[in-house]
Design a protein around this motif. Structure first.
Motif, PDB file in Angstrom:
ATOM      1  N   GLU A 108     -18.114  -9.718   0.636  1.00 37.73           N
ATOM      2  CA  GLU A 108     -16.789  -9.723   1.266  1.00 37.73           C
ATOM      3  C   GLU A 108     -16.911  -9.158   2.687  1.00 37.73           C
ATOM      4  OE1 GLU A 108     -13.546 -10.533   2.223  1.00 37.73           O
ATOM      5  OE2 GLU A 108     -13.383 -10.584   0.038  1.00 37.73           O
ATOM      6  N   TRP A 109     -16.531  -9.990   3.682  1.00 40.41           N
ATOM      7  CA  TRP A 109     -16.755  -9.619   5.083  1.00 40.41           C
ATOM      8  C   TRP A 109     -15.467  -9.285   5.832  1.00 40.41           C
ATOM      9  CZ3 TRP A 109     -21.623  -8.601   6.269  1.00 40.41           C
ATOM     10  CH2 TRP A 109     -22.619  -9.155   5.461  1.00 40.41           C
ATOM     11  N   HIS A 110     -14.324  -9.329   5.177  1.00 41.21           N
ATOM     12  CA  HIS A 110     -13.061  -9.001   5.832  1.00 41.21           C
ATOM     13  C   HIS A 110     -12.867  -7.484   5.790  1.00 41.21           C
ATOM     14  CE1 HIS A 110     -12.633 -13.254   4.736  1.00 41.21           C
ATOM     15  NE2 HIS A 110     -11.800 -13.347   5.749  1.00 41.21           N
ATOM     16  N   ALA A 111     -13.411  -6.804   6.789  1.00 42.69           N
ATOM     17  CA  ALA A 111     -13.484  -5.341   6.739  1.00 42.69           C
ATOM     18  C   ALA A 111     -12.295  -4.633   7.372  1.00 42.69           C
ATOM     19  CB  ALA A 111     -14.771  -4.863   7.415  1.00 42.69           C
ATOM     20  N   LEU A 112     -11.475  -5.334   8.163  1.00 42.37           N
ATOM     21  CA  LEU A 112     -10.391  -4.636   8.848  1.00 42.37           C
ATOM     22  C   LEU A 112      -9.314  -4.117   7.888  1.00 42.37           C
ATOM     23  CD1 LEU A 112      -9.179  -3.604  11.446  1.00 42.37           C
ATOM     24  CD2 LEU A 112      -8.129  -5.849  11.814  1.00 42.37           C
ATOM     25  N   PRO A 113      -8.842  -4.909   6.908  1.00 41.68           N
ATOM     26  CA  PRO A 113      -7.826  -4.361   5.993  1.00 41.68           C
ATOM     27  C   PRO A 113      -8.268  -3.087   5.274  1.00 41.68           C
ATOM     28  CG  PRO A 113      -7.860  -6.743   5.854  1.00 41.68           C
ATOM     29  CD  PRO A 113      -9.041  -6.356   6.686  1.00 41.68           C
ATOM     30  N   PRO A 114      -9.481  -3.032   4.682  1.00 44.29           N
ATOM     31  CA  PRO A 114      -9.881  -1.758   4.072  1.00 44.29           C
ATOM     32  C   PRO A 114     -10.084  -0.640   5.089  1.00 44.29           C
ATOM     33  CG  PRO A 114     -11.659  -3.367   3.942  1.00 44.29           C
ATOM     34  CD  PRO A 114     -10.443  -4.104   4.366  1.00 44.29           C
ATOM     35  N   ARG A 115     -10.428  -1.002   6.319  1.00 47.15           N
ATOM     36  CA  ARG A 115     -10.528   0.036   7.358  1.00 47.15           C
ATOM     37  C   ARG A 115      -9.154   0.667   7.605  1.00 47.15           C
ATOM     38  NH1 ARG A 115     -13.013   1.154  12.425  1.00 47.15           N
ATOM     39  NH2 ARG A 115     -12.269   3.248  12.966  1.00 47.15           N
ATOM     40  N   LEU A 116      -8.103  -0.136   7.581  1.00 44.33           N
ATOM     41  CA  LEU A 116      -6.749   0.403   7.731  1.00 44.33           C
ATOM     42  C   LEU A 116      -6.408   1.335   6.571  1.00 44.33           C
ATOM     43  CD1 LEU A 116      -4.900  -2.834   8.909  1.00 44.33           C
ATOM     44  CD2 LEU A 116      -5.396  -0.817  10.297  1.00 44.33           C
ATOM     45  N   VAL A 117      -6.794   0.931   5.349  1.00 46.22           N
ATOM     46  CA  VAL A 117      -6.575   1.803   4.190  1.00 46.22           C
ATOM     47  C   VAL A 117      -7.330   3.110   4.363  1.00 46.22           C
ATOM     48  CG1 VAL A 117      -6.960   2.048   1.704  1.00 46.22           C
ATOM     49  CG2 VAL A 117      -6.153  -0.132   2.633  1.00 46.22           C
ATOM     50  N   ALA A 118      -8.574   3.026   4.828  1.00 48.21           N
ATOM     51  CA  ALA A 118      -9.376   4.233   5.037  1.00 48.21           C
ATOM     52  C   ALA A 118      -8.707   5.184   6.014  1.00 48.21           C
ATOM     53  CB  ALA A 118     -10.769   3.847   5.535  1.00 48.21           C
ATOM     54  N   GLU A 119      -8.148   4.632   7.084  1.00 46.91           N
ATOM     55  CA  GLU A 119      -7.528   5.506   8.088  1.00 46.91           C
ATOM     56  C   GLU A 119      -6.223   6.104   7.580  1.00 46.91           C
ATOM     57  OE1 GLU A 119      -9.124   6.571  10.514  1.00 46.91           O
ATOM     58  OE2 GLU A 119     -10.778   5.141  10.286  1.00 46.91           O
ATOM     59  N   VAL A 120      -5.464   5.361   6.775  1.00 48.91           N
ATOM     60  CA  VAL A 120      -4.246   5.932   6.195  1.00 48.91           C
ATOM     61  C   VAL A 120      -4.607   7.079   5.250  1.00 48.91           C
ATOM     62  CG1 VAL A 120      -2.327   5.469   4.603  1.00 48.91           C
ATOM     63  CG2 VAL A 120      -2.831   3.865   6.458  1.00 48.91           C
ATOM     64  N   LEU A 121      -5.638   6.892   4.440  1.00 49.74           N
ATOM     65  CA  LEU A 121      -6.094   7.972   3.563  1.00 49.74           C
ATOM     66  C   LEU A 121      -6.539   9.182   4.378  1.00 49.74           C
ATOM     67  CD1 LEU A 121      -8.161   5.850   1.012  1.00 49.74           C
ATOM     68  CD2 LEU A 121      -6.047   7.091   0.519  1.00 49.74           C
ATOM     69  N   ARG A 122      -7.229   8.933   5.484  1.00 49.05           N
ATOM     70  CA  ARG A 122      -7.689  10.030   6.340  1.00 49.05           C
ATOM     71  C   ARG A 122      -6.499  10.777   6.938  1.00 49.05           C
ATOM     72  NH1 ARG A 122     -12.782   9.375   8.033  1.00 49.05           N
ATOM     73  NH2 ARG A 122     -12.466   7.130   8.293  1.00 49.05           N
ATOM     74  N   LEU A 123      -5.481  10.021   7.348  1.00 48.26           N
ATOM     75  CA  LEU A 123      -4.290  10.649   7.910  1.00 48.26           C
ATOM     76  C   LEU A 123      -3.559  11.516   6.888  1.00 48.26           C
ATOM     77  CD1 LEU A 123      -2.916   7.632   9.971  1.00 48.26           C
ATOM     78  CD2 LEU A 123      -3.720   9.805  10.931  1.00 48.26           C
ATOM     79  N   ARG A 124      -3.744  11.190   5.618  1.00 52.69           N
ATOM     80  CA  ARG A 124      -3.092  11.953   4.552  1.00 52.69           C
ATOM     81  C   ARG A 124      -3.973  13.071   4.007  1.00 52.69           C
ATOM     82  NH1 ARG A 124       1.105   8.223   1.169  1.00 52.69           N
ATOM     83  NH2 ARG A 124       1.922   7.021   2.930  1.00 52.69           N
ATOM     84  N   GLY A 125      -5.034  13.375   4.734  1.00 53.12           N
ATOM     85  CA  GLY A 125      -5.803  14.573   4.420  1.00 53.12           C
ATOM     86  C   GLY A 125      -7.082  14.377   3.635  1.00 53.12           C
ATOM     87  N   TRP A 126      -7.395  13.157   3.251  1.00 55.77           N
ATOM     88  CA  TRP A 126      -8.619  12.920   2.493  1.00 55.77           C
ATOM     89  C   TRP A 126      -9.838  12.868   3.414  1.00 55.77           C
ATOM     90  CZ3 TRP A 126      -8.471  13.236  -2.668  1.00 55.77           C
ATOM     91  CH2 TRP A 126      -7.254  13.026  -3.311  1.00 55.77           C
ATOM     92  N   GLN A 127     -10.975  13.302   2.878  1.00 58.68           N
ATOM     93  CA  GLN A 127     -12.242  13.089   3.565  1.00 58.68           C
ATOM     94  C   GLN A 127     -12.707  11.693   3.180  1.00 58.68           C
ATOM     95  OE1 GLN A 127     -15.297  15.912   2.638  1.00 58.68           O
ATOM     96  NE2 GLN A 127     -16.891  14.817   3.764  1.00 58.68           N
ATOM     97  N   VAL A 128     -12.754  10.798   4.137  1.00 60.60           N
ATOM     98  CA  VAL A 128     -12.998   9.386   3.837  1.00 60.60           C
ATOM     99  C   VAL A 128     -14.358   8.948   4.352  1.00 60.60           C
ATOM    100  CG1 VAL A 128     -12.189   7.014   4.169  1.00 60.60           C
ATOM    101  CG2 VAL A 128     -10.529   8.870   3.906  1.00 60.60           C
ATOM    102  N   THR A 129     -15.094   8.257   3.492  1.00 63.01           N
ATOM    103  CA  THR A 129     -16.324   7.588   3.897  1.00 63.01           C
ATOM    104  C   THR A 129     -16.081   6.090   3.807  1.00 63.01           C
ATOM    105  OG1 THR A 129     -17.693   9.381   3.030  1.00 63.01           O
ATOM    106  CG2 THR A 129     -18.768   7.268   3.426  1.00 63.01           C
ATOM    107  N   PHE A 130     -16.128   5.420   4.945  1.00 60.98           N
ATOM    108  CA  PHE A 130     -15.911   3.979   4.987  1.00 60.98           C
ATOM    109  C   PHE A 130     -17.263   3.293   5.073  1.00 60.98           C
ATOM    110  CE2 PHE A 130     -14.889   0.077   7.545  1.00 60.98           C
ATOM    111  CZ  PHE A 130     -14.245  -0.597   6.508  1.00 60.98           C
ATOM    112  N   LEU A 131     -17.611   2.536   4.034  1.00 63.56           N
ATOM    113  CA  LEU A 131     -18.923   1.896   3.976  1.00 63.56           C
ATOM    114  C   LEU A 131     -18.938   0.503   4.584  1.00 63.56           C
ATOM    115  CD1 LEU A 131     -20.145   2.966   0.409  1.00 63.56           C
ATOM    116  CD2 LEU A 131     -20.467   4.121   2.608  1.00 63.56           C
ATOM    117  N   GLY A 132     -17.764  -0.061   4.887  1.00 60.50           N
ATOM    118  CA  GLY A 132     -17.707  -1.321   5.602  1.00 60.50           C
ATOM    119  C   GLY A 132     -17.813  -2.545   4.718  1.00 60.50           C
TER     120      GLY A 132
END
Length: 349
Positions: A108-132
Motif C-alpha cells: 500500500e503506497w498511499h501514505a498521506l492519509p495515515p500520515r495525517l492520522v499520525a499527526e493527529v495522534l501526535r497532537l493529542r499527546g501520543w508518541q507516534v512512530t510513522f513507518l510510512g
C-alpha cells in the motif's frame, strides 16, 4: 472563571486557495496558506483535517476524471506532505502518552492519509512512530519486538489488499499489540474490517478516541472467514498469472485494435487485468461481491474518462466468468459486476 477560548474555523476562501497552490505546484504558497491559518488561531488538527485532507481527496478525483496527469497528482501529493510537515513543526507537541505505531499495509503506497492520522495522534499527546508506505508484516513485527507499543494503526486504501491486511493484523496480535485499521480499503462503513475481526475507525479523531480506550480496541468479534474452506480464494491466487495471460489473448482476439497497443497501453492493460483478478480475490476473501462490483463501477468511470469503451471491460468479465466456471462464488460475483457494466450502474450481490 475564565471564558473558554474560541476555536477558529477554516475561512471559506482558504480551501480553494490551497487547491490553486496545488494546481500551480507552488509549495511555498501552500505552506503559507496553512501556517497563515495557524497564525490566526486555527488549531493544527483542523488545518490537517479540514484543509489538507479534503484537498487531497479532490486531487484524487481530478486524476480519476483524467483532468490531472499522474505527474500533477504526484506533485500535489508531495506538496501536501510538505504542508503536513510544516504544520507538525509549527505545533511541535510533546508526547505525554505511550507509543502508537502507524503504518501502511504491505503493498500500500498511499501514505498521506495515515500520515495525517499520525499527526493527529501526535497532537493529542501520543508518541507516534510513522513507518510510512508498504511495510512488510515481518518488518513490522520485528519493530514491535524492539519497541514497546500501546497500539498499531494500519491504513489500507485499496480493498484488494485486504488479505494482506488480515495477515498483518494477525501478526501484530501474536505479539499482543492491539490494532486499529482505517482507510477506504475496509469499506465506507468498515464492513470488511468487521469481517476480519479488527477495530475500525472512519477518521483520525475516531482513531485517536479508540486507541485511548484499550478495552474497546481489544473488544472486537472474531474474524468471520469460514467461507475460505472452499479454497476458491487460494485457487484464484495460484492461477493469477495464467488468468491475466489468457485474458490478454482473449482481448486481442475480440478487439483487434488491442494488438496495436503501444508499450504503455499494453502495460496499463495488463495492470488493469491484474487488478480485476486481485479485487475478485479480495471479494472472495471477505465473501462480499459488492467489493468487486464497486471496483468494476469505479474502473468503468476511469476507463471511460480515458476513452476506453465499457464493453471492452464487459467482455473481459465474461472471459473470466467462462474460465472460472468451476468457482461458484467467483462466477456469481463476475455475473453481478458484468450486469452492472451492461446497466451502467451498481450491480447486485
Amino acid at each position: 472563571m475564565t471564558a473558554a477560548p474560541t476555536i477558529q474555523a477554516i475561512p471559506a476562501g482558504a480551501w480553494p486557495g490551497y487547491l490553486d497552490c496545488l494546481d500551480e505546484a507552488d509549495e511555498y504558497a501552500a505552506v503559507e496558506v496553512a501556517t497563515g491559518l495557524l497564525d490566526v488561531g486555527v488549531p493544527a488538527e483542523r488545518v490537517l483535517l479540514d484543509l489538507v485532507a479534503p484537498a487531497q481527496a479532490e486531487v484524487g478525483e481530478r486524476w480519476a476524471r483524467n483532468e490531472w496527469s499522474v505527474a500533477q497528482e504526484h506533485a500535489a501529493t508531495h506538496i501536501s506532505e510538505r504542508v503536513v510537515a510544516a504544520v507538525a513543526a509549527y505545533a511541535n507537541p510533546r508526547p505525554t502518552r505511550g507509543r502508537i505505531v502507524v503504518a501502511c499495509m504491505d503493498g500500500e503506497w498511499h501514505a498521506l492519509p495515515p500520515r495525517l492520522v499520525a499527526e493527529v495522534l501526535r497532537l493529542r499527546g501520543w508518541q507516534v512512530t510513522f513507518l510510512g508506505a508498504s511495510v512488510p508484516a515481518a518488518h513490522l513485527v520485528s519493530y514491535l519486538h524492539r519497541h514497546d507499543a500501546h497500539a498499531v494503526a494500519l491504513a489500507c486504501a485499496l480493498p484488494m489488499r485486504l488479505p494482506y491486511a488480515h495477515r498483518m493484523v494477525e501478526a501484530c496480535r501474536r505479539v499482543d499489540v492491539p490494532v486499529v485499521v482505517g482507510g477506504r480499503g475496509f469499506g465506507a462503513d468498515g464492513r470488511w474490517a468487521r469481517r476480519l475481526g479488527v477495530a475500525w475507525a472512519p477518521d483520525a479523531p475516531t482513531a485517536a478516541d479508540l486507541v485511548a480506550d484499550e478495552r474497546a480496541l481489544r473488544r472486537v468479534p472474531p474474524a468471520d472467514l469460514a467461507h475460505l474452506a472452499d479454497d476458491e480464494y487460494a485457487g484464484l491466487v495460484r492461477r493469477r498469472g495464467e488468468l491475466i495471460d489468457e485474458a490478454l489473448a482473449d482481448l486481442r482476439e475480440r478487439h483487434p485494435s488491442a494488438r496495436d497497443y503501444t508499450p504503455n497501453q499494453l502495460d496499463s492493460t495488463v495492470s488493469d487485468l491484474g487488478h480485476i483478478v486481485d479485487f475478485l480475490a479480495a471479494a472472495l476473501y471477505v465473501d462480499d461481491g459488492t467489493l468487486f462490483t464497486e471496483f468494476v463501477d469505479w474502473l468503468v468511470e476511469i476507463l471511460t474518462s480515458r476513452g476506453v469503451p465499457a464493453p471492452v471491460l464487459g467482455s473481459t468479465l465474461e472471459h473470466y466468468g467462462r474460465v472460472l466456471r468451476d468457482f461458484p462464488r467467483a462466477a456469481r460475483f463476475l455475473v453481478a459486476a458484468g450486469s452492472s457494466v451492461t446497466a451502467g450502474g451498481p450491480g447486485v450481490r
